[in-house]
Design a protein around this motif. Sequence first.
Motif, PDB file in Angstrom:
ATOM      1  N   GLU A 108       0.834  -1.197   0.000  1.00  8.93           N
ATOM      2  CA  GLU A 108       0.000   0.000   0.000  1.00  8.93           C
ATOM      3  C   GLU A 108       0.870   1.249   0.000  1.00  8.93           C
ATOM      4  O   GLU A 108       1.939   1.288   0.617  1.00  8.93           O
ATOM      5  N   MET A 109       0.386   2.272  -0.721  1.00 12.02           N
ATOM      6  CA  MET A 109       1.056   3.560  -0.732  1.00 12.02           C
ATOM      7  C   MET A 109      -0.019   4.643  -0.682  1.00 12.02           C
ATOM      8  O   MET A 109      -1.151   4.427  -1.126  1.00 12.02           O
ATOM      9  N   SER A 110       0.356   5.789  -0.150  1.00 13.62           N
ATOM     10  CA  SER A 110      -0.572   6.910  -0.167  1.00 13.62           C
ATOM     11  C   SER A 110       0.193   8.188  -0.510  1.00 13.62           C
ATOM     12  O   SER A 110       1.400   8.283  -0.275  1.00 13.62           O
ATOM     13  N   VAL A 111      -0.528   9.120  -1.099  1.00  8.84           N
ATOM     14  CA  VAL A 111       0.095  10.369  -1.537  1.00  8.84           C
ATOM     15  C   VAL A 111      -0.954  11.468  -1.483  1.00  8.84           C
ATOM     16  O   VAL A 111      -2.159  11.196  -1.618  1.00  8.84           O
ATOM     17  N   GLN A 112      -0.501  12.671  -1.264  1.00  2.94           N
ATOM     18  CA  GLN A 112      -1.404  13.810  -1.302  1.00  2.94           C
ATOM     19  C   GLN A 112      -1.608  14.253  -2.750  1.00  2.94           C
ATOM     20  O   GLN A 112      -0.716  14.145  -3.598  1.00  2.94           O
ATOM     21  N   GLU A 113      -2.788  14.721  -2.993  1.00  2.00           N
ATOM     22  CA  GLU A 113      -3.116  15.232  -4.325  1.00  2.00           C
ATOM     23  C   GLU A 113      -2.061  16.255  -4.753  1.00  2.00           C
ATOM     24  O   GLU A 113      -1.610  17.063  -3.936  1.00  2.00           O
ATOM     25  N   SER A 133      -0.225  13.895  -8.718  1.00  2.00           N
ATOM     26  CA  SER A 133      -1.233  12.863  -8.446  1.00  2.00           C
ATOM     27  C   SER A 133      -2.637  13.456  -8.375  1.00  2.00           C
ATOM     28  O   SER A 133      -2.849  14.550  -7.829  1.00  2.00           O
ATOM     29  N   THR A 138      -6.317   6.921  -7.713  1.00  2.00           N
ATOM     30  CA  THR A 138      -6.523   5.922  -6.666  1.00  2.00           C
ATOM     31  C   THR A 138      -6.924   4.594  -7.302  1.00  2.00           C
ATOM     32  O   THR A 138      -7.921   4.520  -8.019  1.00  2.00           O
ATOM     33  N   LEU A 173      -2.726   2.140  -4.286  1.00  2.00           N
ATOM     34  CA  LEU A 173      -2.372   3.551  -4.163  1.00  2.00           C
ATOM     35  C   LEU A 173      -3.622   4.349  -3.805  1.00  2.00           C
ATOM     36  O   LEU A 173      -4.649   4.244  -4.490  1.00  2.00           O
ATOM     37  N   THR A 174      -3.502   5.127  -2.760  1.00  2.00           N
ATOM     38  CA  THR A 174      -4.589   6.024  -2.360  1.00  2.00           C
ATOM     39  C   THR A 174      -4.105   7.460  -2.462  1.00  2.00           C
ATOM     40  O   THR A 174      -3.075   7.813  -1.872  1.00  2.00           O
ATOM     41  N   VAL A 175      -4.846   8.262  -3.209  1.00  2.00           N
ATOM     42  CA  VAL A 175      -4.525   9.681  -3.341  1.00  2.00           C
ATOM     43  C   VAL A 175      -5.492  10.460  -2.450  1.00  2.00           C
ATOM     44  O   VAL A 175      -6.717  10.369  -2.604  1.00  2.00           O
ATOM     45  N   HIS A 176      -4.932  11.207  -1.517  1.00  2.00           N
ATOM     46  CA  HIS A 176      -5.733  11.963  -0.552  1.00  2.00           C
ATOM     47  C   HIS A 176      -5.889  13.402  -1.000  1.00  2.00           C
ATOM     48  O   HIS A 176      -4.952  14.011  -1.498  1.00  2.00           O
TER      49      HIS A 176
END
Lengths: 116, 115
Positions: free
Chosen positions: A10-15, A82, A87, A112-115
């Motif tokens: 899992e990975m996450s990133v800010q818009e 991103s 996502t 991948l989740t883009v916040h």
Amino acid sequence: AQTVTQSQPEMSVQEAETVTLSCTYDTSENNYYLFWYKQPPSRQMILVIRQEAYKQQNATENRFSVNFQKAAKSFSLKISDSQLGDTAMYFCAFKVGGTSYGKLTFGQGTILTVHP
Amino acid sequence: AAGVIQSPRHLIKEKRETATLKCYPIPRHDTVYWYQQGPGQDPQFLISFYEKMQSDKGSIPDRFSAQQFSDYHSELNMSSLELGDSALYFCASSRGGSSYNSPLHFGNGTRLTVT
């Protein structure tokens, strides 16, 4: 036999930020292709980008680019700027060139989740 | 642009029943591939066809069979269904041939649930 490994479940990133997804592979073949596929919640498989092993230049498709290191057998995907629509689950995939008619070997995937 | 069409989108069957999944490739694509994706797993290659002949075979159970017809559409037949066959089944198509490596284009998948 070929193996593809994605070590980041899992990975996450800010818009608007940049994120890099990792992929390594193992093969004794010299002629092959590498791909990144995106699988959004709709579960459709969408081709993001592909790289021919014989090409030294890294492939680029708009905000998506790869860092292909043939000697290290590494094929990472960089997503710039991103967007929320990025996502998805991302799969790295490998295909032997020549007569294999496109059988793909997939990695385990990275969510991948883009916040916002 | 036309895409790969799979039918049905969802299918519910009971154990020991038979299921048939259909795949219609992109026009002028002569190669079809079938993949099985179990819950939380990566897609696994089952079988492929090029010009109506089986071109490659992966981890397809003997209970499954497939073929490609003269119009290039393909059907995956699954018999004696088991609970473990519950999965998303993807079809993909490309223009094949030994020297032609076009990328695969996937359909939306058929979600099979075996109860």
